[in-house]
Write a protein that holds these residues in place. Structure first.
Motif, PDB file in Angstrom:
ATOM      1  N   ARG A   1      38.528  43.159  44.769  1.00 17.07           N
ATOM      2  CA  ARG A   1      37.688  42.834  45.921  1.00 17.07           C
ATOM      3  C   ARG A   1      38.176  43.473  47.213  1.00 17.07           C
ATOM      4  O   ARG A   1      37.360  43.869  48.057  1.00 17.07           O
ATOM      5  N   ILE A   2      39.486  43.557  47.387  1.00 18.87           N
ATOM      6  CA  ILE A   2      39.988  43.973  48.710  1.00 18.87           C
ATOM      7  C   ILE A   2      40.801  45.268  48.693  1.00 18.87           C
ATOM      8  O   ILE A   2      40.956  45.897  49.740  1.00 18.87           O
ATOM      9  N   ALA A   3      41.354  45.660  47.543  1.00 24.30           N
ATOM     10  CA  ALA A   3      42.172  46.881  47.490  1.00 24.30           C
ATOM     11  C   ALA A   3      42.196  47.421  46.063  1.00 24.30           C
ATOM     12  O   ALA A   3      43.216  47.310  45.371  1.00 24.30           O
ATOM     13  N   PRO A   4      41.090  47.990  45.592  1.00 23.93           N
ATOM     14  CA  PRO A   4      41.030  48.444  44.184  1.00 23.93           C
ATOM     15  C   PRO A   4      42.151  49.405  43.809  1.00 23.93           C
ATOM     16  O   PRO A   4      42.600  49.419  42.657  1.00 23.93           O
ATOM     17  N   GLU A   5      42.624  50.185  44.790  1.00 25.33           N
ATOM     18  CA  GLU A   5      43.669  51.160  44.469  1.00 25.33           C
ATOM     19  C   GLU A   5      45.001  50.503  44.134  1.00 25.33           C
ATOM     20  O   GLU A   5      45.907  51.161  43.612  1.00 25.33           O
ATOM     21  N   ARG A   6      45.143  49.210  44.407  1.00 26.10           N
ATOM     22  CA  ARG A   6      46.406  48.521  44.137  1.00 26.10           C
ATOM     23  C   ARG A   6      46.379  47.684  42.859  1.00 26.10           C
ATOM     24  O   ARG A   6      47.378  47.034  42.525  1.00 26.10           O
ATOM     25  N   ALA A   7      45.259  47.673  42.165  1.00 27.88           N
ATOM     26  CA  ALA A   7      45.170  46.852  40.959  1.00 27.88           C
ATOM     27  C   ALA A   7      46.216  47.241  39.926  1.00 27.88           C
ATOM     28  O   ALA A   7      46.719  46.388  39.175  1.00 27.88           O
ATOM     29  N   ALA A   8      46.598  48.528  39.900  1.00 23.52           N
ATOM     30  CA  ALA A   8      47.570  48.988  38.903  1.00 23.52           C
ATOM     31  C   ALA A   8      48.960  48.393  39.136  1.00 23.52           C
ATOM     32  O   ALA A   8      49.809  48.429  38.229  1.00 23.52           O
ATOM     33  N   LEU A   9      49.193  47.856  40.321  1.00 17.93           N
ATOM     34  CA  LEU A   9      50.499  47.240  40.587  1.00 17.93           C
ATOM     35  C   LEU A   9      50.718  46.004  39.714  1.00 17.93           C
ATOM     36  O   LEU A   9      51.859  45.550  39.556  1.00 17.93           O
ATOM     37  N   PHE A  10      49.638  45.459  39.166  1.00 20.67           N
ATOM     38  CA  PHE A  10      49.744  44.206  38.399  1.00 20.67           C
ATOM     39  C   PHE A  10      49.315  44.415  36.953  1.00 20.67           C
ATOM     40  O   PHE A  10      48.708  43.544  36.335  1.00 20.67           O
ATOM     41  N   ALA A  11      49.647  45.574  36.418  1.00 22.40           N
ATOM     42  CA  ALA A  11      49.203  45.918  35.067  1.00 22.40           C
ATOM     43  C   ALA A  11      50.191  45.492  33.992  1.00 22.40           C
ATOM     44  O   ALA A  11      50.283  46.109  32.936  1.00 22.40           O
TER      45      ALA A  11
ATOM     46  N   ALA B   1      49.119  37.596  37.295  1.00 18.54           N
ATOM     47  CA  ALA B   1      48.641  38.980  37.152  1.00 18.54           C
ATOM     48  C   ALA B   1      47.114  39.036  37.152  1.00 18.54           C
ATOM     49  O   ALA B   1      46.510  39.894  37.800  1.00 18.54           O
ATOM     50  N   ASP B   2      46.462  38.119  36.432  1.00 12.11           N
ATOM     51  CA  ASP B   2      44.997  38.109  36.402  1.00 12.11           C
ATOM     52  C   ASP B   2      44.422  37.836  37.785  1.00 12.11           C
ATOM     53  O   ASP B   2      43.454  38.476  38.218  1.00 12.11           O
ATOM     54  N   LEU B   3      45.006  36.861  38.489  1.00 14.92           N
ATOM     55  CA  LEU B   3      44.523  36.539  39.831  1.00 14.92           C
ATOM     56  C   LEU B   3      44.711  37.726  40.774  1.00 14.92           C
ATOM     57  O   LEU B   3      43.810  38.071  41.556  1.00 14.92           O
ATOM     58  N   ALA B   4      45.867  38.392  40.679  1.00 12.92           N
ATOM     59  CA  ALA B   4      46.130  39.542  41.544  1.00 12.92           C
ATOM     60  C   ALA B   4      45.142  40.673  41.276  1.00 12.92           C
ATOM     61  O   ALA B   4      44.659  41.329  42.210  1.00 12.92           O
ATOM     62  N   ARG B   5      44.825  40.913  40.023  1.00 13.15           N
ATOM     63  CA  ARG B   5      43.867  41.984  39.695  1.00 13.15           C
ATOM     64  C   ARG B   5      42.472  41.650  40.216  1.00 13.15           C
ATOM     65  O   ARG B   5      41.744  42.526  40.692  1.00 13.15           O
ATOM     66  N   LEU B   6      42.080  40.379  40.117  1.00  6.81           N
ATOM     67  CA  LEU B   6      40.775  39.974  40.633  1.00  6.81           C
ATOM     68  C   LEU B   6      40.704  40.159  42.148  1.00  6.81           C
ATOM     69  O   LEU B   6      39.701  40.637  42.689  1.00  6.81           O
ATOM     70  N   LEU B   7      41.788  39.774  42.855  1.00  3.61           N
ATOM     71  CA  LEU B   7      41.821  39.953  44.299  1.00  3.61           C
ATOM     72  C   LEU B   7      41.825  41.430  44.668  1.00  3.61           C
ATOM     73  O   LEU B   7      41.142  41.851  45.608  1.00  3.61           O
ATOM     74  N   ALA B   8      42.592  42.222  43.928  1.00  3.53           N
ATOM     75  CA  ALA B   8      42.654  43.659  44.214  1.00  3.53           C
ATOM     76  C   ALA B   8      41.287  44.312  44.052  1.00  3.53           C
ATOM     77  O   ALA B   8      40.906  45.180  44.846  1.00  3.53           O
TER      78      ALA B   8
END
Length: 468
Positions: free
Chosen positions: A38-48, A29-36
């Motif tokens: 950088r490349i897709a901030p609107e998708r960070a909530a998918l890994f909350a 989850a932490d890695l996915a939020r960090l990647l989001a």
């Protein structure tokens, strides 16, 4: 975890996480939020996710309306009622024990679909150049790449060394004896390992366990490269429908190798550094034509030690600096080590001997380079951990005729029960096989833990057929 009868279990931690170790879901989850970010901030909530239950709830939502619907299986239900079978749709009180009892299948029309698949021959057929078919498969006590099971010495008791298994007729035809090192080659590569006779194979078939990869097998390919494990041989062809790779059908050839120089190095090591040492010495194994490196023993022993065993073979003695580095790593050089060097024959024998306050000696490791004669006898002494019955220096001589009897195969990995012990107990219990198995479980306790040895126990318990 879901098992083969569709039963879902919640697995809880057995011990607290050490140091800074974290749960896999939290790391992902932490890695996915960090990647989001950088490349897709609107998708960070998918890994909350904030808890394992949150991950579970998302997984559960993906199954609704499908044949594996678990919309009714909540986290509190898993806590309160334990493992449950899918499907368990919302509103259901329990999972379904048998699927499709109502004759309705998971298709829009509710009807089952059968596939009439025509036979297709293997992608690689045997030929004069590639006369054997290589089969691969798992061992009883190991799992996949052995990243977890491969660190436990006792799980090698049942199958303790990589080998190419062949029918006895094939071995005889190729003038290969049990234990001879051979090169197994396919169109994709080759590996070097010992050969062993097996009654489970037909002529022109050979078998190598799928676990014997770079973790335990090494050596040189003769061109400066390092030999890979069994997957260097397997066929990448796959079924276009199922995508299943053809890992169990590869055309290979087998060549007997003349590797007169041998090495056997075995030592008890502090548990906290044994596995790290195993990784550290792997690059040194490319100095040999073939090498295997595995743990042994019931880990850790009473003194908190793990065992490592290295076996290697070569056409000629490797460079002395490579051998010295290995000897130092195994603690088989320096103070407390007895050594005997035969310069004319190019052999070195060394024993690591420990002495207590009373002067009692025990064997903690040995190094047999050039000639591994006497390895079995020394290994028996090492495994026993008992006081030596004679001065340790006498063990340096390989030709004293005191060879150990062949080691009895381990049958029960959980409790370390050998086949010899089982046969001894069966001699005291006549009767049908089922009663004899119960007798073994009561007296030796084998087959009472994980149960993986039960098929072998039943086989051993079958009364011998009467001679005509």
């Amino acid at each position: 975890v879901t098992n083969s009868e569709r039963r879902i279990s919640r697995v809880r931690a057995a011990v607290p996480a050490p140091d800074q170790a974290r749960a896999d879901w939290a790391i992902a989850a932490d890695l996915a939020r960090l990647l989001a970010a950088r490349i897709a901030p609107e998708r960070a909530a998918l890994f909350a996710w904030e808890s394992p239950e949150a991950v579970w709830n998302e997984h559960r939502a993906t199954t609704r309306g499908r044949d594996l619907d678990i919309g009714g299986l909540s986290w509190p239900m898993l806590d309160a009622r334990g493992p449950q079978q899918w499907p368990l749709a919302e509103g259901a009180a329990a999972g379904r024990a048998r699927l499709y009892e109502d004759g309705v299948f998971a298709h829009a029309d509710g009807r089952a679909r059968f596939a009439d698949v025509a036979f297709a021959p293997p992608a690689e057929a045997r030929s004069a150049d590639w006369p054997f078919t290589l089969n691969t498969g798992r061992l009883r006590d190991q799992w996949h790449g052995m990243s977890r099971t491969g660190t436990l010495g006792r799980l090698y008791g049942h199958e303790g060394e990589p080998a190419l298994e062949m029918h006895a007729q094939d071995l005889k035809r190729l003038h290969i004896a049990d234990g001879n090192w051979v090169r197994v080659s396919s169109r994709r590569g080759s590996i070097v390992l010992p050969a062993r006779s097996s009654e489970a194979l037909r002529p022109n078939q050979v078998f190598i366990a799928m676990h014997w990869g770079g973790e335990v097998l090494s050596g040189s390919d003769g061109a400066g490269g390092t030999l890979a494990g069994v997957n260097a041989l397997t066929n990448p062809a796959f079924c276009p429908q199922s995508k299943q790779p053809e890992l169990k059908q590869a055309a290979v050839r087998v060549e007997r190798l003349d590797l007169p120089w041998r090495l056997a190095a075995t030592a008890w090591l502090p548990a906290e550094r044994a596995l790290a040492l195993r990784e550290a010495v792997k690059p040194l194994l490319a100095a040999f034509d073939g090498a295997t490196l595995l743990p042994f023993g019931r880990e850790p022993d009473a003194r908190g030690r793990l065992g490592l065993v290295l076996r290697a073979a070569a056409a000629a003695a490797p460079a002395e600096e490579s051998l010295l580095a290995l000897r130092l790593a195994f603690g088989l050089d320096g103070a407390g080590v007895l050594a005997y060097r035969d310069e004319r024959r190019g052999r070195l024998r060394a024993l690591c001997v420990e002495r207590d306050a009373s002067g009692t000696e025990t064997l903690a490791g040995f190094w047999l380079a050039g000639d591994a004669a006497g390895e079995a006898a020394l290994r028996e002494l090492l495994d026993a951990g008992a006081a030596l019955a004679r001065p340790a220096r006498e063990l340096l001589w390989p030709g004293d005729g005191r060879a150990a009897a062949p080691r009895s195969p381990q049958v029960c990995a959980c409790l370390g029960v050998s086949e010899a012990a089982i046969r001894g107990a069966l001699g005291q219990c006549p009767g049908p096989a089922a009663e004899r198995v119960v007798h073994l479980q009561a007296t030796l306790k084998c087959g009472t833990q994980c149960g993986s040895c039960l098929p072998r126990l039943r086989q051993l318990a079958e009364p011998a057929p009467a001679l005509a």
